[in-house]
Design an enzyme around this catalytic site. Structure first.
Site, PDB file in Angstrom:
ATOM      1  N   SER A 139       0.865  -1.188   0.000  1.00  0.00           N
ATOM      2  CA  SER A 139       0.000   0.000   0.000  1.00  0.00           C
ATOM      3  C   SER A 139       0.892   1.225   0.000  1.00  0.00           C
ATOM      4  CB  SER A 139      -0.850  -0.013   1.277  1.00  0.00           C
ATOM      5  OG  SER A 139      -1.451   1.244   1.504  1.00  0.00           O
ATOM      6  N   TYR A 152      -2.098  -1.336  10.433  1.00  0.00           N
ATOM      7  CA  TYR A 152      -2.054  -1.430   8.971  1.00  0.00           C
ATOM      8  C   TYR A 152      -0.722  -0.907   8.438  1.00  0.00           C
ATOM      9  CZ  TYR A 152      -3.883  -1.109   4.159  1.00  0.00           C
ATOM     10  OH  TYR A 152      -4.096  -1.261   2.805  1.00  0.00           O
TER      11      TYR A 152
END
Ligand code: NAD
Length: 257
Positions: A139, A152
């Site tokens: 990401s 995350y």
């Protein structure tokens, strides 16, 4: 070199980015193994539909990516794994002092731990074949941080580190390992958030997308699942034979800011 006859295992691939990757690889002639933890009739139907549309073999295997044994069983049951795409991922947003420890554990297990287990199981197969591709879906949060996304961001940074290590361990063996770092991608999950965001901010669709959702994405356009799938297909092509241990951002300029 054609990818026909190769087998790809894509974790978390019954929706969103994973499904887009499966579609693009199948379009390139790759046999695909879809995965999630649900095992619904529609999961198997998705695989049948891909097989019919692209003239490849496709099947669905249930395996829970939060469980190491399931991750390894997925690769064993697939029987072949020339291309491994670690895509399964979840998110939770909260300040660190309120972050539920069980959410931290689940995010680290699914977004990072699963890749450790699937890669460990798949690398020997790739070495025997003398060819392999590992693509980890990280990401923009594998390269930068945002508040309230501690687990995350930690997991995705970890996935980028794992990518580099595996690339070094497999270097010179016909095997590459890279990470794709998407910015905001228009998946059904993201699409579903738009009406709530419009209401919360009192904005129309275009304004809430540009000013709120894509605040950090200079292109002011979502990436698409087809673009992420196309990037995976590129990493599987001969042009990418010497690309290993690195990240490719598909983020509309997010990490250039
Ligand atoms: P999604 O929720 O549409 O898909 C996630 C997939 O993972 C689903 O198929 C789900 O069934 C599966 N999954 C979840 N938990 C699982 C488990 N325990 N075992 C097996 N499968 C499981 O999400 P998405 O937006 O397509 O995200 C896919 C990946 O891309 C994730 O790793 C996410 O972090 C990453 N990503 C997404 C975006 C975005 O904007 N959508 C941006 C950057 C990175």
């Amino acid at each position: 070199m054609s990818l026909r006859g190769k087998t790809a295992v894509i974790t978390g691939s019954t929706s969103g980015i994973g499904l887009g990757i499966a579609e693009e690889l199948a379009r390139a002639g790759v046999d695909v193994v879809l995965n999630s933890f649900t095992d619904r009739p529609e999961d198997h139907a998705l695989a049948e539909e891909i097989a019919r549309r692209h003239g490849v073999r496709a099947r669905y295997i249930r395996a829970d990516m939060s469980q190491g044994e399931d991750c390894r069983r997925l690769i064993a049951e697939a029987g072949a794994c020339d291309i491994l795409v670690n895509n399964a991922g979840i998110q939770h947003v909260a300040p660190i002092e309120d972050f539920p420890p069980e959410k931290w554990d689940a995010i680290l297990a699914i977004n990072l731990g699963s890749a450790f287990h699937t890669i460990a199981a798949a690398l020997p197969m790739m070495r025997r074949a003398g060819w392999g591709r590992v693509v980890n879906i990280a990401s923009a949060h594998g390269l930068t941080a945002s508040p309230y996304k501690s687990a995350y961001v930690a997991a995705k940074h970890g996935l980028v580190g794992l990518t580099k290590t595996v690339a070094l361990e497999a270097a010179g063996q016909g095997i590459t390992c890279n990470a794709i770092c998407p910015g905001y991608v228009l998946t059904p999950l993201v699409e579903a958030q738009i009406p709530d965001q419009m209401k919360a901010h009192g904005m129309d669709r275009e304004t809430v997308i540009r000013e709120v959702m894509l605040a950090r994405q200079p292109s002011k356009q979502f990436a698409t699942t087809e673009q992420i799938g196309g990037t995976v297909a590129f990493l599987c092509s001969p042009a990418a034979d010497q690309i290993t241990g690195t990240t490719i951002s598909v983020d509309g300029g997010w990490t250039a800011l």
